[in-house]
Write an enzyme that holds these catalytic residues in place. Sequence first.
Site, mmCIF file in Angstrom:
data_model
loop_
_atom_site.group_PDB
_atom_site.id
_atom_site.type_symbol
_atom_site.label_atom_id
_atom_site.label_comp_id
_atom_site.label_asym_id
_atom_site.label_seq_id
_atom_site.Cartn_x
_atom_site.Cartn_y
_atom_site.Cartn_z
ATOM 1 N N ASP A 20 0.828 -1.210 0.000
ATOM 2 C CA ASP A 20 0.000 0.000 0.000
ATOM 3 C C ASP A 20 0.862 1.259 0.000
ATOM 4 O OD1 ASP A 20 -2.287 1.488 0.013
ATOM 5 O OD2 ASP A 20 -2.779 1.148 2.117
ATOM 6 N N ASN A 26 -10.516 -2.686 -6.419
ATOM 7 C CA ASN A 26 -9.660 -1.804 -7.240
ATOM 8 C C ASN A 26 -10.222 -1.559 -8.650
ATOM 9 O OD1 ASN A 26 -6.440 -2.926 -5.890
ATOM 10 N ND2 ASN A 26 -7.719 -1.200 -5.286
HETATM 11 C C1 FPP Z 1 -1.645 0.143 -3.489
HETATM 12 O O1 FPP Z 1 -1.243 1.485 -3.487
HETATM 13 C C2 FPP Z 1 -1.094 -0.605 -4.614
HETATM 14 C C3 FPP Z 1 -1.808 -1.230 -5.597
HETATM 15 C C4 FPP Z 1 -3.277 -1.205 -5.654
HETATM 16 C C5 FPP Z 1 -1.148 -1.918 -6.726
HETATM 17 C C6 FPP Z 1 0.087 -2.713 -6.436
HETATM 18 C C7 FPP Z 1 0.749 -2.984 -7.700
HETATM 19 C C8 FPP Z 1 2.086 -3.001 -7.914
HETATM 20 C C9 FPP Z 1 3.098 -2.791 -6.884
HETATM 21 C C10 FPP Z 1 2.554 -3.181 -9.316
HETATM 22 C C11 FPP Z 1 2.852 -4.489 -9.893
HETATM 23 C C12 FPP Z 1 2.772 -5.691 -9.076
HETATM 24 C C13 FPP Z 1 3.177 -6.919 -9.468
HETATM 25 C C14 FPP Z 1 2.950 -8.050 -8.538
HETATM 26 C C15 FPP Z 1 3.842 -7.217 -10.739
HETATM 27 P P1 FPP Z 1 -2.364 2.612 -3.595
HETATM 28 O O2 FPP Z 1 -2.527 2.947 -5.043
HETATM 29 O O3 FPP Z 1 -3.588 2.158 -2.906
HETATM 30 O O4 FPP Z 1 -1.682 3.781 -2.829
HETATM 31 P P2 FPP Z 1 -2.411 4.923 -1.960
HETATM 32 O O5 FPP Z 1 -3.088 4.230 -0.819
HETATM 33 O O6 FPP Z 1 -1.264 5.780 -1.523
HETATM 34 O O7 FPP Z 1 -3.358 5.630 -2.876
#
Ligand code: FPP
Length: 247
Positions: A21, A69
């Site tokens: 996150d 998501n």
């Molecule tokens: C959460 O941060 C992250 C995600 C929803 C996506 C995770 C994806 C990756 C790290 C990319 C690729 C992964 C793989 C396994 C190849 P957020 O967007 O919720 O952050 P925020 O809470 O700060 O808005």
Amino acid sequence: MSLKSKIDAQRLPEHIAIIMDGNGRWAKEKGKFRIFGHQNGVKSVREATEAAAELGVKYLTLYAFSTENWNRPQLEVIALMELLVSTIRKETNTLMKNNIRLQAIGNMDDLPPKCFKELKAAIDETQNNTRMTLVLALSYSAKWDITNAVKSIAHKVKEGKLLPSDITDQTIDEHLSTNGIPNPALMIRTSGEHRISNFLLWELAYSEFYFTDTLWPDFNKEHLYEAILNFQQRERRFGKTSEQLAI
Ligand code: FPP
């Protein structure tokens, strides 16, 4: 003394699950678009995977995309799917070289066909690898998984293949998409949020939780070592008393 050398190899968590996150906030802090955070999050995926495999952890589950998501702005969803496809394609060789098996949990029917195809190819290619299993939770939510399990069990009861009185918690284990994967001993969530967010609700029943303020794109091997060391300082009682554990 390095953090890594303080880890007791005999008491490693067999399975670590991570809620990655903070990508969006990391990007915002830098005045960039959210996808820049996701792109940098891939580096941390590599760090966590490498560190876990090097230590001898057997399963690493990463929450890459939740059912919820899909409700994000369409451009972000498309960019995330593209990133997943390109990362899986780029990293399959590295997974082979390092003897790491790829698996996925979640509703694969929801994935764009290209993403599903790429993922399936990587899962098939790495299926006989034995050092560690990397599980990607994609279009996953625990409530979706539990609902599906209940539906399958209900069908079996309706068809007379199963008696309601024979349903145990093992029956439920066997109908979840995590069937065959040991429950996580340690669950890590980055970015200072203290929630489970519909992740592995059933499987985390006895897991130790570790929360860190580090935003996912900043997460590196040392952060994983810290989490494991913290885990190793805890006493896991599974409902028993300390005295009972000492026997
Ligand atoms: C959460 O941060 C992250 C995600 C929803 C996506 C995770 C994806 C990756 C790290 C990319 C690729 C992964 C793989 C396994 C190849 P957020 O967007 O919720 O952050 P925020 O809470 O700060 O808005």
